[in-house]
Design a protein around this motif. Sequence first.
Motif, mmCIF file in Angstrom:
data_model
loop_
_atom_site.group_PDB
_atom_site.id
_atom_site.type_symbol
_atom_site.label_atom_id
_atom_site.label_comp_id
_atom_site.label_asym_id
_atom_site.label_seq_id
_atom_site.Cartn_x
_atom_site.Cartn_y
_atom_site.Cartn_z
ATOM 1 N N SER A 210 0.828 -1.211 0.000
ATOM 2 C CA SER A 210 0.000 0.000 0.000
ATOM 3 C C SER A 210 0.858 1.255 0.000
ATOM 4 O O SER A 210 0.570 2.225 -0.715
ATOM 5 C CB SER A 210 -0.926 0.002 1.220
ATOM 6 N N ALA A 211 1.928 1.243 0.789
ATOM 7 C CA ALA A 211 2.819 2.406 0.824
ATOM 8 C C ALA A 211 3.525 2.612 -0.514
ATOM 9 O O ALA A 211 3.657 3.744 -0.998
ATOM 10 C CB ALA A 211 3.848 2.228 1.948
ATOM 11 N N THR A 212 3.954 1.508 -1.131
ATOM 12 C CA THR A 212 4.623 1.602 -2.432
ATOM 13 C C THR A 212 3.691 2.157 -3.495
ATOM 14 O O THR A 212 4.074 3.010 -4.295
ATOM 15 C CB THR A 212 5.137 0.211 -2.852
ATOM 16 N N ARG A 213 2.443 1.681 -3.486
ATOM 17 C CA ARG A 213 1.483 2.175 -4.464
ATOM 18 C C ARG A 213 1.156 3.645 -4.234
ATOM 19 O O ARG A 213 0.998 4.413 -5.184
ATOM 20 C CB ARG A 213 0.210 1.330 -4.397
ATOM 21 N N ALA A 214 1.047 4.035 -2.971
ATOM 22 C CA ALA A 214 0.770 5.437 -2.670
ATOM 23 C C ALA A 214 1.909 6.331 -3.173
ATOM 24 O O ALA A 214 1.673 7.399 -3.762
ATOM 25 C CB ALA A 214 0.560 5.625 -1.169
ATOM 26 N N LEU A 215 3.150 5.896 -2.973
ATOM 27 C CA LEU A 215 4.292 6.669 -3.450
ATOM 28 C C LEU A 215 4.313 6.746 -4.976
ATOM 29 O O LEU A 215 4.689 7.771 -5.548
ATOM 30 C CB LEU A 215 5.595 6.044 -2.932
ATOM 31 N N SER A 216 3.915 5.644 -5.632
ATOM 32 C CA SER A 216 3.898 5.656 -7.093
ATOM 33 C C SER A 216 2.848 6.631 -7.619
ATOM 34 O O SER A 216 3.072 7.315 -8.629
ATOM 35 C CB SER A 216 3.634 4.247 -7.624
ATOM 36 N N VAL A 217 1.715 6.725 -6.942
ATOM 37 C CA VAL A 217 0.683 7.683 -7.345
ATOM 38 C C VAL A 217 1.178 9.110 -7.128
ATOM 39 O O VAL A 217 0.950 9.996 -7.960
ATOM 40 C CB VAL A 217 -0.624 7.420 -6.578
ATOM 41 N N VAL A 218 1.866 9.347 -6.021
ATOM 42 C CA VAL A 218 2.449 10.668 -5.770
ATOM 43 C C VAL A 218 3.456 11.020 -6.859
ATOM 44 O O VAL A 218 3.504 12.155 -7.349
ATOM 45 C CB VAL A 218 3.102 10.707 -4.377
ATOM 46 N N ALA A 219 4.268 10.027 -7.265
ATOM 47 C CA ALA A 219 5.247 10.270 -8.329
ATOM 48 C C ALA A 219 4.555 10.596 -9.644
ATOM 49 O O ALA A 219 4.986 11.490 -10.388
ATOM 50 C CB ALA A 219 6.144 9.043 -8.490
ATOM 51 N N LEU A 220 3.471 9.890 -9.952
ATOM 52 C CA LEU A 220 2.722 10.177 -11.177
ATOM 53 C C LEU A 220 2.152 11.594 -11.135
ATOM 54 O O LEU A 220 2.251 12.340 -12.131
ATOM 55 C CB LEU A 220 1.590 9.162 -11.342
ATOM 56 N N ALA A 221 1.574 11.971 -10.007
ATOM 57 C CA ALA A 221 1.041 13.324 -9.874
ATOM 58 C C ALA A 221 2.151 14.363 -9.996
ATOM 59 O O ALA A 221 1.967 15.434 -10.594
ATOM 60 C CB ALA A 221 0.323 13.466 -8.531
ATOM 61 N N GLY A 222 3.330 14.046 -9.446
ATOM 62 C CA GLY A 222 4.461 14.970 -9.552
ATOM 63 C C GLY A 222 4.929 15.143 -10.977
ATOM 64 O O GLY A 222 5.256 16.268 -11.409
ATOM 65 N N VAL A 223 4.969 14.057 -11.740
ATOM 66 C CA VAL A 223 5.365 14.140 -13.147
ATOM 67 C C VAL A 223 4.410 15.045 -13.909
ATOM 68 O O VAL A 223 4.827 15.912 -14.700
ATOM 69 C CB VAL A 223 5.408 12.731 -13.780
ATOM 70 N N ILE A 224 3.120 14.869 -13.684
ATOM 71 C CA ILE A 224 2.129 15.697 -14.379
ATOM 72 C C ILE A 224 2.248 17.161 -13.959
ATOM 73 O O ILE A 224 2.244 18.073 -14.808
ATOM 74 C CB ILE A 224 0.712 15.167 -14.104
ATOM 75 N N ALA A 225 2.390 17.402 -12.650
ATOM 76 C CA ALA A 225 2.461 18.775 -12.158
ATOM 77 C C ALA A 225 3.719 19.486 -12.664
ATOM 78 O O ALA A 225 3.648 20.633 -13.132
ATOM 79 C CB ALA A 225 2.423 18.777 -10.628
ATOM 80 N N ILE A 226 4.864 18.835 -12.566
ATOM 81 C CA ILE A 226 6.113 19.465 -13.016
ATOM 82 C C ILE A 226 6.095 19.671 -14.518
ATOM 83 O O ILE A 226 6.595 20.674 -15.040
ATOM 84 C CB ILE A 226 7.315 18.609 -12.596
ATOM 85 N N GLY A 227 5.506 18.699 -15.245
ATOM 86 C CA GLY A 227 5.409 18.868 -16.691
ATOM 87 C C GLY A 227 4.549 20.054 -17.072
ATOM 88 O O GLY A 227 4.909 20.841 -17.952
ATOM 89 N N LEU A 228 3.424 20.215 -16.419
ATOM 90 C CA LEU A 228 2.565 21.363 -16.701
ATOM 91 C C LEU A 228 3.219 22.664 -16.276
ATOM 92 O O LEU A 228 3.009 23.707 -16.907
ATOM 93 C CB LEU A 228 1.217 21.187 -15.986
ATOM 94 N N ALA A 229 4.020 22.613 -15.206
ATOM 95 C CA ALA A 229 4.697 23.829 -14.739
ATOM 96 C C ALA A 229 5.714 24.330 -15.746
ATOM 97 O O ALA A 229 6.071 25.520 -15.733
ATOM 98 C CB ALA A 229 5.380 23.560 -13.402
ATOM 99 N N GLY A 230 6.179 23.432 -16.628
ATOM 100 C CA GLY A 230 7.119 23.859 -17.661
ATOM 101 C C GLY A 230 6.548 24.874 -18.618
ATOM 102 O O GLY A 230 7.287 25.536 -19.353
ATOM 103 N N ARG A 231 5.217 25.018 -18.624
ATOM 104 C CA ARG A 231 4.571 25.991 -19.505
ATOM 105 C C ARG A 231 4.683 27.409 -18.961
ATOM 106 O O ARG A 231 4.641 28.386 -19.732
ATOM 107 C CB ARG A 231 3.092 25.602 -19.676
#
Length: 376
Positions: free
Chosen positions: A3-24
């Motif tokens: 459960s902890a590993t999956r939660a961290l993976s979801v956080v990483a996915l959200a971070g990728v999307i957020a940082i990618g959008l911030a590049g704009r």
Amino acid sequence: LTSATRALSVVALAGVIAIGLAGRVIPTLANPLQNAAVLVVWVGWWAGYVATVYLVGNSWPALNPWRALADWLPSLERPYPDDLGAWPSVVGLLALVWLEVVSPLADQPYLLALVVLGYTAVTLAGAFVFGSETWFDRVDPIARVFRYYGAVAPIHRDEDGLQLRLPGSALTDPDLVDGRDEVAFVVALLWVTTYDGFVGTPVWRDLARAVVGAGVPAELLYPAAMLLGFGVFLGAYRLAARYARDTAETYLTSAALARRFAGSLLPIAAGYHLAHFLGYFVSLSPVLVGVLTNPLSPPANPVVIVLPGWFGGVSVAAVLLGHLLAVWVAHASAYDAFPGRLQAVRSQYPLVVVMVLYTMSSLWIVSAPNVVPPYV
């Protein structure tokens, strides 16, 4: 722990999307060598992590953020059409690599974030309709890529826990590839990395310029080349399976032989992936580490490792080792499939020829100078 590993993976996915959008909106994050989303997806995940799957073991089921999200959401559990089989995953894999080639996903973080968002939406919608178990076992192309690459690895998990085995030994399992659709996916996995490398060669650059100059739209050229190459790779393998039936003089159909020996193509795919991406990962790994330490304020002058000239020999060795493992797997499968030793040996003549052709194309691409393909 799961459960902890999956939660961290979801956080990483959200971070990728957020940082990618911030590049704009943030100028420093618009630089691909300073944007954590670009570096995590291409350097950390597709180049580095994928290599651990076939070199060590498949940890993706515990790290898959889309499956974690799907398991947390309700599902309609509609029956999946059996006639579709694995064909949606074949189309999905070809489409993803085509999109990666024809668009500047590695150069524009904002565009990469939009693609990840789109993939997330499609995946969650499919899991909602058919259920996460069905979607990730039968449809999702990324999960299928890791499942097949994991069969090459020396470590696997069963009901008794983690087990150690000879690399590639699981590829002799007759149930590993079941059906024409799964054979097509294995060939597609081999082809897409070849296609990714081929469009970076001077031969393709000159050919593309000539064809586009003759009036053929680039938007048509790239998908046509993708589908044509996939058809050639798949046709060559099916032809080899048909001739293997003749040389072995067996009652088994050519389709059955194609399924039985499809697993032997996976080491070639893994070897070429390592050859294609190892240098990329090593040279940019310091940049990845530096950006991850402070993703919102990355280093202004990232450090890139300059690879020595002899490093090209490592890529060639990876391709050749993949070929040798593929031949061993094919021979082991033949001795399991046929009662006679001579019959097993004769069945390998056409398969060895097509394996050599696959490997020759990989070696040619690895040794060719690398150029940046023009984006559509």
